[in-house]
Design a protein around this motif. Structure first.
Motif, PDB file in Angstrom:
ATOM      1  N   LYS A 108       0.832  -1.204   0.000  1.00  0.00           N
ATOM      2  CA  LYS A 108       0.000   0.000   0.000  1.00  0.00           C
ATOM      3  C   LYS A 108       0.871   1.260   0.000  1.00  0.00           C
ATOM      4  O   LYS A 108       2.036   1.232   0.411  1.00  0.00           O
ATOM      5  N   THR A 109       0.285   2.351  -0.448  1.00  0.00           N
ATOM      6  CA  THR A 109       0.947   3.651  -0.371  1.00  0.00           C
ATOM      7  C   THR A 109       0.692   4.248   1.004  1.00  0.00           C
ATOM      8  O   THR A 109      -0.465   4.414   1.408  1.00  0.00           O
ATOM      9  N   VAL A 110       1.757   4.533   1.736  1.00  0.00           N
ATOM     10  CA  VAL A 110       1.641   5.130   3.073  1.00  0.00           C
ATOM     11  C   VAL A 110       2.217   6.536   3.021  1.00  0.00           C
ATOM     12  O   VAL A 110       3.364   6.745   2.592  1.00  0.00           O
ATOM     13  N   LEU A 111       1.425   7.505   3.444  1.00  0.00           N
ATOM     14  CA  LEU A 111       1.818   8.910   3.398  1.00  0.00           C
ATOM     15  C   LEU A 111       1.879   9.486   4.796  1.00  0.00           C
ATOM     16  O   LEU A 111       1.079   9.122   5.666  1.00  0.00           O
ATOM     17  N   ILE A 112       2.816  10.392   5.018  1.00  0.00           N
ATOM     18  CA  ILE A 112       2.829  11.191   6.238  1.00  0.00           C
ATOM     19  C   ILE A 112       2.738  12.650   5.810  1.00  0.00           C
ATOM     20  O   ILE A 112       3.494  13.092   4.918  1.00  0.00           O
ATOM     21  N   PRO A 113       1.824  13.417   6.367  1.00  0.00           N
ATOM     22  CA  PRO A 113       1.617  14.783   5.882  1.00  0.00           C
ATOM     23  C   PRO A 113       2.806  15.723   6.053  1.00  0.00           C
ATOM     24  O   PRO A 113       2.922  16.703   5.320  1.00  0.00           O
ATOM     25  N   ASP A 114       3.684  15.442   7.014  1.00  0.00           N
ATOM     26  CA  ASP A 114       4.847  16.304   7.232  1.00  0.00           C
ATOM     27  C   ASP A 114       6.018  15.427   7.640  1.00  0.00           C
ATOM     28  O   ASP A 114       5.997  14.793   8.701  1.00  0.00           O
ATOM     29  N   LEU A 115       7.043  15.374   6.815  1.00  0.00           N
ATOM     30  CA  LEU A 115       8.203  14.520   7.087  1.00  0.00           C
ATOM     31  C   LEU A 115       8.976  14.958   8.321  1.00  0.00           C
ATOM     32  O   LEU A 115       9.784  14.196   8.853  1.00  0.00           O
ATOM     33  N   ARG A 116       8.734  16.164   8.793  1.00  0.00           N
ATOM     34  CA  ARG A 116       9.442  16.650   9.982  1.00  0.00           C
ATOM     35  C   ARG A 116       8.814  16.146  11.274  1.00  0.00           C
ATOM     36  O   ARG A 116       9.350  16.402  12.361  1.00  0.00           O
ATOM     37  N   ALA A 117       7.708  15.425  11.188  1.00  0.00           N
ATOM     38  CA  ALA A 117       7.036  14.920  12.394  1.00  0.00           C
ATOM     39  C   ALA A 117       7.816  13.731  12.930  1.00  0.00           C
ATOM     40  O   ALA A 117       7.568  12.574  12.588  1.00  0.00           O
ATOM     41  N   GLY A 118       8.785  14.016  13.759  1.00  0.00           N
ATOM     42  CA  GLY A 118       9.678  12.983  14.290  1.00  0.00           C
ATOM     43  C   GLY A 118       9.351  12.613  15.720  1.00  0.00           C
ATOM     44  O   GLY A 118       8.215  12.731  16.176  1.00  0.00           O
ATOM     45  N   CYS A 119      10.354  12.163  16.466  1.00  0.00           N
ATOM     46  CA  CYS A 119      10.137  11.701  17.838  1.00  0.00           C
ATOM     47  C   CYS A 119      11.470  11.699  18.559  1.00  0.00           C
ATOM     48  O   CYS A 119      12.457  11.149  18.045  1.00  0.00           O
ATOM     49  N   SER A 120      11.512  12.290  19.746  1.00  0.00           N
ATOM     50  CA  SER A 120      12.764  12.342  20.506  1.00  0.00           C
ATOM     51  C   SER A 120      13.228  10.949  20.904  1.00  0.00           C
ATOM     52  O   SER A 120      14.436  10.688  20.975  1.00  0.00           O
ATOM     53  N   LEU A 121      12.294  10.036  21.168  1.00  0.00           N
ATOM     54  CA  LEU A 121      12.689   8.669  21.502  1.00  0.00           C
ATOM     55  C   LEU A 121      13.313   7.979  20.303  1.00  0.00           C
ATOM     56  O   LEU A 121      14.348   7.320  20.415  1.00  0.00           O
ATOM     57  N   ALA A 122      12.678   8.113  19.151  1.00  0.00           N
ATOM     58  CA  ALA A 122      13.229   7.488  17.953  1.00  0.00           C
ATOM     59  C   ALA A 122      14.622   8.034  17.638  1.00  0.00           C
ATOM     60  O   ALA A 122      15.494   7.296  17.148  1.00  0.00           O
ATOM     61  N   ASP A 123      14.826   9.310  17.918  1.00  0.00           N
ATOM     62  CA  ASP A 123      16.112   9.936  17.644  1.00  0.00           C
ATOM     63  C   ASP A 123      17.186   9.553  18.661  1.00  0.00           C
ATOM     64  O   ASP A 123      18.372   9.838  18.439  1.00  0.00           O
ATOM     65  N   SER A 124      16.797   8.928  19.771  1.00  0.00           N
ATOM     66  CA  SER A 124      17.745   8.678  20.859  1.00  0.00           C
ATOM     67  C   SER A 124      18.571   7.414  20.676  1.00  0.00           C
ATOM     68  O   SER A 124      19.491   7.161  21.459  1.00  0.00           O
ATOM     69  N   ILE A 125      18.265   6.613  19.637  1.00  0.00           N
ATOM     70  CA  ILE A 125      18.988   5.352  19.467  1.00  0.00           C
ATOM     71  C   ILE A 125      19.078   5.013  17.985  1.00  0.00           C
ATOM     72  O   ILE A 125      18.186   5.348  17.198  1.00  0.00           O
TER      73      ILE A 125
END
Length: 336
Positions: A108-125
């Motif tokens: 399927k095609t999966v879209l996120i409206p803003d690629l800048r929508a990140g997460c501090s937890l995801a960025d921590s490792i």
């Protein structure tokens, strides 16, 4: 979309009145016409694109209650993403959620409206960090919070969410596990699973780490008898000061089933708004914190994503296969 003029000098009729009724306590009538055009366009685009919108519980009410087809916490969205009958999935949440949806729906095609929508937890490792942990603790199972990149999931044995972390740890039947990257979630799970030694990583949610026990005591002093519900990403001393702790889905269930007269949700601000919209008889006190990443998602950029089919989320196939296995192992775990 402009409001329709009413005869005899009455106030103009609001567009999409049945939809507006769902958010009338949180969106002033004067602001609704500016939002209704995007809502109407999104509803039409979903039909023409055979698309669905999945929205996390932290999304603003004007998204959560108007255009979302499926709402919930990370666990609910992961489960529902695996079952959706649509060609396009728009993830109104943060990037790791869109990646998880793609893992479970590779065709399927999966879209996120803003690629800048990140997460501090995801960025921590990083994936390299996980490989380093595996080398340091050979044979110790690695439980990875879904708030991580697909690359990190691919290096893990099994994923978890805040809603099923205890069950996932117990399912491993191991005396010792690594639980990454949320240190506070791991320590809060440790209190509930004392028979397992849980090793942690120093990652934190930038929303929940800011709460303190003093915040809770101040609320209790100002509102005697209030019910305090905390997310398990909060520091353990904050959870200890609370009446209940659980995932966002557990929070919603607690409020709707117990129906406390007055409640404070120690988590992201939109949670209280979304529950309050459906429970007008419950008073919500809101000393909450905003997630800047969740707030990057708007009606306007959801509409743009559907109009242009842009901001597509992809995962390299070999990496996706390994990451998918960790997510599927999580989804196979059921409460005991």
């Amino acid at each position: 979309m402009a409001a329709t003029l009413s005869p005899l000098g009455r106030a103009p009729a609001l567009p999409l009145p049945e939809v507006y009724a769902r958010v009338s306590r949180h969106v002033p009538a004067i602001e609704w016409p500016a939002l209704a055009g995007d809502v109407e366009a999104i509803l039409a685009l979903k039909r023409s694109r055979n698309a669905v919108v999945l929205a996390h519980n932290y999304q603003a009410p004007e998204i959560f209650h108007t255009v979302a087809d499926i709402v919930g916490d990370s666990l609910a969205l992961a489960r529902e993403a695996a079952k959706v009958d649509a060609d396009v999935i728009v993830l109104a949440g943060v990037h790791f959620m869109a990646e998880t949806a793609k893992l479970l729906n590779p065709g399927k095609t999966v879209l996120i409206p803003d690629l800048r929508a990140g997460c501090s937890l995801a960025d921590s490792i990083t994936a390299a960090d996980v490989r380093g942990l595996r080398a340091k603790y050979p044979g110790v199972p690695i439980v990875t919070y879904v708030n991580t990149s697909a690359a990190v999931k691919a290096e893990s044995d099994i994923c978890c969410t805040s809603g099923n972390a205890v069950e996932v740890v117990r399912s491993l039947n191991a005396p010792r596990v690594l639980m990454i990257p949320d240190e506070f979630l791991a320590r809060n799970v440790q209190a509930l699973v004392p028979e397992v030694e849980i090793l942690t990583w120093a990652g934190h949610c930038e929303v929940h780490e800011r709460f303190t026990p003093a915040d809770i005591r101040e609320v209790r002093d100002s509102y005697p008898g209030i019910t305090v519900i905390a997310h398990p990403e909060c520091p353990p001393d904050v959870v200890a000061e609370s009446d209940f702790s659980g995932s966002t889905a557990m929070m919603m269930n607690f409020v709707t089933e117990r129906r406390p007269a007055q409640v404070v949700l120690v988590t992201e601000c939109s949670m209280a708004d979304n529950i309050a919209a459906a429970n007008p008889d419950i008073e919500f006190v809101k000393p909450c914190n905003l997630c800047p990443h969740m707030k990057r998602i708007t009606l306007r950029n959801i509409r743009h994503a559907l109009e242009t089919l842009t901001q597509e989320v992809t995962v390299e196939p070999e990496l996706a296969d390994r990451a998918r296995l960790a997510v599927e192992r999580m989804l196979a775990v059921r409460p005991r």
